[in-house]
Design a protein around this motif. Structure first.
Motif, mmCIF file in Angstrom:
data_model
loop_
_atom_site.group_PDB
_atom_site.id
_atom_site.type_symbol
_atom_site.label_atom_id
_atom_site.label_comp_id
_atom_site.label_asym_id
_atom_site.label_seq_id
_atom_site.Cartn_x
_atom_site.Cartn_y
_atom_site.Cartn_z
ATOM 1 N N VAL A 29 8.978 3.441 -3.017
ATOM 2 C CA VAL A 29 8.809 2.241 -3.834
ATOM 3 C C VAL A 29 7.335 1.873 -3.973
ATOM 4 O O VAL A 29 6.863 1.532 -5.056
ATOM 5 C CB VAL A 29 9.616 1.074 -3.224
ATOM 6 N N LEU A 30 6.594 1.968 -2.881
ATOM 7 C CA LEU A 30 5.183 1.584 -2.932
ATOM 8 C C LEU A 30 4.332 2.625 -3.650
ATOM 9 O O LEU A 30 3.207 2.326 -4.061
ATOM 10 C CB LEU A 30 4.650 1.315 -1.523
ATOM 11 N N ALA A 31 4.862 3.816 -3.845
ATOM 12 C CA ALA A 31 4.128 4.865 -4.558
ATOM 13 C C ALA A 31 4.372 4.823 -6.065
ATOM 14 O O ALA A 31 3.728 5.565 -6.802
ATOM 15 C CB ALA A 31 4.520 6.237 -4.010
ATOM 16 N N TRP A 32 5.284 3.955 -6.509
ATOM 17 C CA TRP A 32 5.583 3.875 -7.937
ATOM 18 C C TRP A 32 4.342 3.516 -8.738
ATOM 19 O O TRP A 32 3.536 2.685 -8.326
ATOM 20 C CB TRP A 32 6.628 2.810 -8.224
ATOM 21 N N THR A 33 4.239 4.133 -9.893
ATOM 22 C CA THR A 33 3.210 3.756 -10.858
ATOM 23 C C THR A 33 3.892 2.956 -11.967
ATOM 24 O O THR A 33 5.116 2.833 -11.987
ATOM 25 C CB THR A 33 2.525 5.005 -11.439
ATOM 26 N N ALA A 34 3.137 2.435 -12.877
ATOM 27 C CA ALA A 34 3.686 1.567 -13.916
ATOM 28 C C ALA A 34 4.644 2.292 -14.861
ATOM 29 O O ALA A 34 5.549 1.694 -15.410
ATOM 30 C CB ALA A 34 2.553 0.930 -14.711
#
Length: 126
Positions: A29-34
């Protein structure tokens, strides 16, 4: 009549949370990009999973903190982290990347506090 209610975590069950699954989900989740943005239904599901995890870990933090003497210095930070968790969890989860990432950060912070409290309680045990 069948219930549609699903228990995410039962602290009386004596089964530990699946910490590795939470860690993996938090990292993803924290690695998601826009772009691309996950579907709203997926975001809602993940937000609910992380909310349940946050509530369960917060309960574990409370139980672990309760084992310390009332004047122990570690309790002050535990109280701050728990107050922040209560504040953030009082708001219903939203199907947004921002909400999901904030819930992931909260679960991570609660696990960090739990680890520190566990270390302290082990060190102060007779």
């Amino acid at each position: 009549m069948n219930s549609t209610h699903t228990v995410l975590y039962d602290p009386t069950d004596e089964l530990p949370l699946d910490r590795e699954a939470h860690r993996d989900l938090i990292q993803a989740v924290l690695a998601w990009t826009a772009i691309p943005k996950p579907a709203a239904a997926d975001l809602q599901h993940i937000a609910l999973q992380l909310t349940g995890a946050a509530q369960a870990v917060a309960s574990d933090v409370r139980r672990t903190a309760a084992r310390l003497p009332g004047d122990h210095p570690a309790l002050a930070l535990a109280d701050v982290v728990l107050a922040e968790a209560d504040r953030r969890l009082s708001v219903a989860p939203q199907a947004t990347v921002r909400c999901v990432q904030n819930r992931a950060r909260l679960v991570r912070a609660l696990y960090e506090r739990l680890d520190r409290l566990t270390d302290v309680t082990l060190a102060t045990s007779p």
